[in-house]
Design an enzyme around this catalytic site. Sequence first.
Site: not given
Length: 569
Positions: A47, A87, A108, A166-168, A361
């Site tokens: 990330d 993200t 997001n 992170k969940d995402r 990103h």
Amino acid sequence: MARMRTRMLGAMLLAGTAFAAPALAATPAVAVTAPPVPKLIVAISVDQFSAALFDQYRSHFTGGLKTMADHGVVFPNGYQSHAATETCPGHSTILTGRHPSATGIVANSWYDHAAKAQTYCMLDPSSPVPGRPDAPRGPANLKVPTLGEWMKASNPASRTFAVSGKDRGAITMAGHGADGTFWWDDLNGGFTTYVPAGMNEAARLAPVVAYNAALAAKWLKAAPKWVPLDPKCKVDLGPRRYGRLTVDDELPPLGWIAPAPGTDFSKDSYFQSWLRASPVYDQIALDLATQLIATQKLGQGAAPDVLAISLSATDYVGHRYGAESAEQCDNLAHLDAMLGVFLGKLEALKVPVLVVLTADHGSVDVAERAAQRGMPAARVNPKTFMAEVGAAVQADLKLDASPLAGDPYEITIVPPEGANVKLVERITTATIAELHKRPEVVEVYTKSQALAGLPPKGKPADEMTLLERIAESTDPVRSGDIMAVLQPYTTLGDPQSLGDTVAGHGSVWNYDRRVPILFWWPGAAGFEQPLPVETVDIAPTLAAVVGVKTPVVDGRCLDLDREATTTCK
């Protein structure tokens, strides 16, 4: 009291969990020019690992990143080619082969007109999270299937697991119907998951229960610590000012403030905040991934498996201290070392493995530091920006309240109750006019322009217009009504206290879009291709290697054989 505690902890100079020296993946005497048909595909997203960071620190790497850069297939000019460089949308492209305009993950969060509020990208009321009735999470908003789903459709014996801070990061790469999707949750005190309808909570959590318990016991005995790894990163930064936040020279570098010994991580918010912006956060994700390989026997079944890993620490470190901070420098040294150990463990499996590493990103450094180093960087407070534009439109049209929601990048019109089409058009026109008056704004586009503005297929990502970049992020329902492009090197946010975000991403500019893409397998005889490619190319490439047919995708297959065009046949 909090300030005194901060200074005392800072004096500990990152006392913490020491990381093992990098265990480099050995390269066999006979190099393999073409990737083998893998039994295990490992897709890693770091990330906020911009191509700029990869370029800057490439000569410093001695561990896993060096192995991949020296012996893998390297695309240093990869792109998250869309505009919404956040993200959730970035992760949604990696294993789907689709741009956010197709995945539906346009940001997001986005404005939900039915709820009259912002909604989170992974909000999924049908998928509760154990112990978190306030935060159901799941893949319902993801409109397209992932590589793991393609493989399972081809052979039901294929399995998909995902791990992230992170969940995402986990859900978007795992997709629908994954065998295990895990992310860190402070309130649960460890890695958690979502429970789809008709499934058993205990069964869904079973793969991580033992890991969570062992980690909690370990940390109660001794809190983890961030031990400096690269001596070149220990620089004297002196006083720093980020927006309204001043960090005086009496404080040590922020990342080197360790948690207090004996801290109960499940109950201490300071510990939880420290953890996310430290290399420890990635270490526990990689440790869990390693354990899942062993306990789930990934790569040893009748069909190839997928393990997706999203490493989140680089993003939190970048937000809290900036891309050019001493903390980010040392964090990347840890990341390189950890990946060296991890690749060595993959090699020791003695099964065909294919690894791809990229990012969701990039980022821009802290505006104040970038300005000191000669860039026309500036900081914009998004709340102030939206309030001023909204107030001007409200006054111009004599409305009772501001008709605008969202942020400067993506503005949603929320007209008065019962407003007709003509009023909405007037609000749109007035908003665009106000935006053009502001010196921070370069260009303004409407949703209708974006929906009609997709680039021709095959256009190089670095040649795309601003509108084409925005078009790849635009969904007819979820996207805002007006998209503003701010000046390059603009940072949104105005930090006021330690732990606040001081730097960020999310723009249309290439420093946020450009990411490395690296493929590696044991024994690889790699090469480097400097021409631009895209993250949407990753999934069709992996599908070609594993022999799985792809659905409609936006990307293309990348040849990984330097001596012949075999990968994509």
